[in-house]
Design an enzyme around this catalytic site. Sequence first.
Site, PDB file in Angstrom:
ATOM      1  N   GLY A  16      34.164  49.129 -23.961  1.00  0.00           N
ATOM      2  CA  GLY A  16      33.046  49.867 -23.407  1.00  0.00           C
ATOM      3  C   GLY A  16      32.343  49.110 -22.302  1.00  0.00           C
ATOM      4  O   GLY A  16      32.435  47.887 -22.203  1.00  0.00           O
ATOM      5  N   CYS A  17      31.630  49.867 -21.470  1.00  0.00           N
ATOM      6  CA  CYS A  17      30.794  49.279 -20.417  1.00  0.00           C
ATOM      7  C   CYS A  17      29.488  50.079 -20.404  1.00  0.00           C
ATOM      8  O   CYS A  17      29.053  50.554 -21.444  1.00  0.00           O
ATOM      9  CB  CYS A  17      31.515  49.301 -19.066  1.00  0.00           C
ATOM     10  SG  CYS A  17      31.906  50.947 -18.446  1.00  0.00           S
ATOM     11  N   ALA A  18      28.887  50.260 -19.255  1.00  0.00           N
ATOM     12  CA  ALA A  18      27.636  51.016 -19.195  1.00  0.00           C
ATOM     13  C   ALA A  18      27.878  52.516 -19.304  1.00  0.00           C
ATOM     14  O   ALA A  18      27.183  53.218 -20.028  1.00  0.00           O
ATOM     15  CB  ALA A  18      26.881  50.688 -17.907  1.00  0.00           C
TER      16      ALA A  18
END
Length: 129
Positions: free
Chosen positions: A83-85
């Site tokens: 995941g990221c933003a």
Amino acid sequence: MVFLLRSPEPAVTTVDVHAAKDLLGSGHRYLDVRSVEEFSKGHPEGAVNVPYLFFTPEGRLKNAEFLDQVSKIFGKDDAIVVGCASGLRSIQATTDLLNAGFKNTKNFGGGFAAWAEKGFAVKVPQAGL
């Protein structure tokens, strides 16, 4: 004439916020590819941070050590949710991981923004510890 055959990109499986939460609850580990600064503002409990990109005055720079750093933490058969933003960096990171032989790696579409929006548990490190 010579033709170079390029192997197809691996199929990236993208999961939504509810599926990501369920996977984490069933033993998958969370690889957060946001910057250290973003990670330090909050992340899912148990998340491991390895930035995929660095933000520099010249722009975004890919972390040249990304695969090596991930390989020191995760095995190629580990179940990983990346995941990221919002899901953009994580899809690139997931593609790189799949190309490097990580078999059970899924992209978290919506990323931390979706996680926080749903009110799921967030760990915020305390300053000075």
